[in-house]
Design an enzyme around this catalytic site. Structure first.
Site, mmCIF file in Angstrom:
data_model
loop_
_atom_site.group_PDB
_atom_site.id
_atom_site.type_symbol
_atom_site.label_atom_id
_atom_site.label_comp_id
_atom_site.label_asym_id
_atom_site.label_seq_id
_atom_site.Cartn_x
_atom_site.Cartn_y
_atom_site.Cartn_z
ATOM 1 N N THR A 272 -71.498 35.976 -26.401
ATOM 2 C CA THR A 272 -71.785 36.493 -25.062
ATOM 3 C C THR A 272 -70.525 37.055 -24.423
ATOM 4 O O THR A 272 -70.536 38.140 -23.829
ATOM 5 C CB THR A 272 -72.366 35.376 -24.170
ATOM 6 O OG1 THR A 272 -73.561 34.868 -24.767
ATOM 7 C CG2 THR A 272 -72.687 35.902 -22.777
ATOM 8 N N ASP B 55 -68.362 36.381 -37.974
ATOM 9 C CA ASP B 55 -69.011 35.072 -38.128
ATOM 10 C C ASP B 55 -70.175 35.223 -39.109
ATOM 11 O O ASP B 55 -71.058 36.053 -38.893
ATOM 12 C CB ASP B 55 -69.530 34.602 -36.766
ATOM 13 C CG ASP B 55 -70.075 33.179 -36.799
ATOM 14 O OD1 ASP B 55 -70.282 32.644 -37.913
ATOM 15 O OD2 ASP B 55 -70.290 32.613 -35.718
#
Length: 325
Positions: free
Chosen positions: A41, A63
């Protein structure tokens, strides 16, 4: 939980990461922290704000558990793609295991055909190397950055431990390639004669050609490594929540970043509660008391840092409009 303990999504708290937006020299921005603290975010929101003040921005997820597609509500892959609603913000999600498979596929089959058993052996060796997923992410990043021109690149990184290995990789690989180059100067002629008698390397290359390509890669990595250690070009934004384990991970990360000579001067503290005076939510008040304790510790430990306090919102932060707030 009482909604009185939360901050509505429309409210905006100061301070912000304005200093990063104002630093026009920045080229590499890493966003990292413990799992589940809001790295994606934060990185998405930062990339959107950067797109308002910079010519071109690339947002990359390193990731293995990618969340960019979920955050923006559109599918991203290993090729950079424009984010809907923007003409200067692109995103990509690197799949490290797929990158490694692609790398091994070309040489592996040829090696097996030649009777060397290189395919299986090289694959086993490659996947046994610590941090190989970060290594492949880095190689993929270099390939994209060299072929496409972006003014600033934002990394949505893996959880803390993986991130630190990823950042250390340029230094490790640079040293390894330098050592390999040194060995090739000593034993290259002998290896070339042996390999030549057995048909050479897969793909018809000789050792000198392979080493020449590796030397070119080493020079590129050396250049990027120098940029990573330049505070005018690179910074790391730490993301955490006001809890013991997250604060501990943040402190460890900052110490390691300092040892790698990578600049970090901003911390984003997510999921904070702000119960009103008339709130009847005892759990909210208790949690806020705990959070305040760790916020005080953060203020004491990092008095020279720009600490950004972000509220726990009443709704999910998904989609361009909510991320832009």
């Amino acid at each position: 939980m009482s909604s009185a303990a939360l901050v509505p999504a429309d409210d905006i708290l100061e301070p912000t990461l304005q200093s990063i937006l104002d630093q026009k020299s920045l080229r590499w921005i890493f966003v990292g922290g413990k799992g589940g603290v809001g790295k994606t975010t934060t990185s998405c929101s930062l990339a959107i704000q950067l797109a308002k003040v910079r010519k071109s921005v690339l947002l990359i997820s390193t990731d293995p558990a990618h969340n960019l597609s979920d955050a923006f509500g559109q599918k991203f892959g290993k090729e950079a793609r424009l984010v809907d609603g923007f003409d200067n913000l692109s995103a990509m999600e690197i799949d490290p295991s797929a990158s490694m498979q692609d790398l091994l596929a070309a040489g592996g089959e040829q090696g097996e055909d030649m009777g060397f058993g290189l395919g299986g052996m090289m694959q086993d060796l490659a996947f046994s190397i610590p941090g190989v997923d970060e290594a492949m992410s880095f190689a993929e990043v270099l390939k994209q950055v060299k072929s496409l021109s972006y003014e600033v690149i934002v990394f949505d990184t893996a959880p803390t431990g993986h991130t630190l290995r990823f950042l250390q990789f340029p230094t490790v690989l640079e040293k390894g390639l330098a050592k390999l180059s040194q060995l090739s100067n000593q034993f290259g002629p002998m290896l070339n004669s042996v390999l030549g008698a057995r048909g050479g390397l897969p793909g018809g290359q000789n050792l000198d050609e392979v080493l020449s390509k590796m030397e070119s890669l080493r020079e590129t990595i050396s250049e990027v490594n120098a940029q990573f250690k330049d505070a005018d070009l690179t910074t790391f934004v730490c993301v955490c929540i006001a809890e013991f384990l997250s604060l501990y991970e943040t402190e460890r990360m900052i110490q390691e970043l300092t040892s790698y000579q990578i600049d970090t001067h901003a911390i984003v503290v997510n999921q904070l509660l702000f119960p009103g005076k008339d709130s009847t939510c005892e759990q909210c008040k208790a949690r806020r008391k705990m959070q305040k304790k760790y916020l005080d510790e953060i203020a004491e430990l990092y008095e020279d840092f720009n600490v950004v306090r972000m509220p726990l919102l009443v709704e999910e932060v998904r989609g361009k409009e909510k991320l832009e707030r």
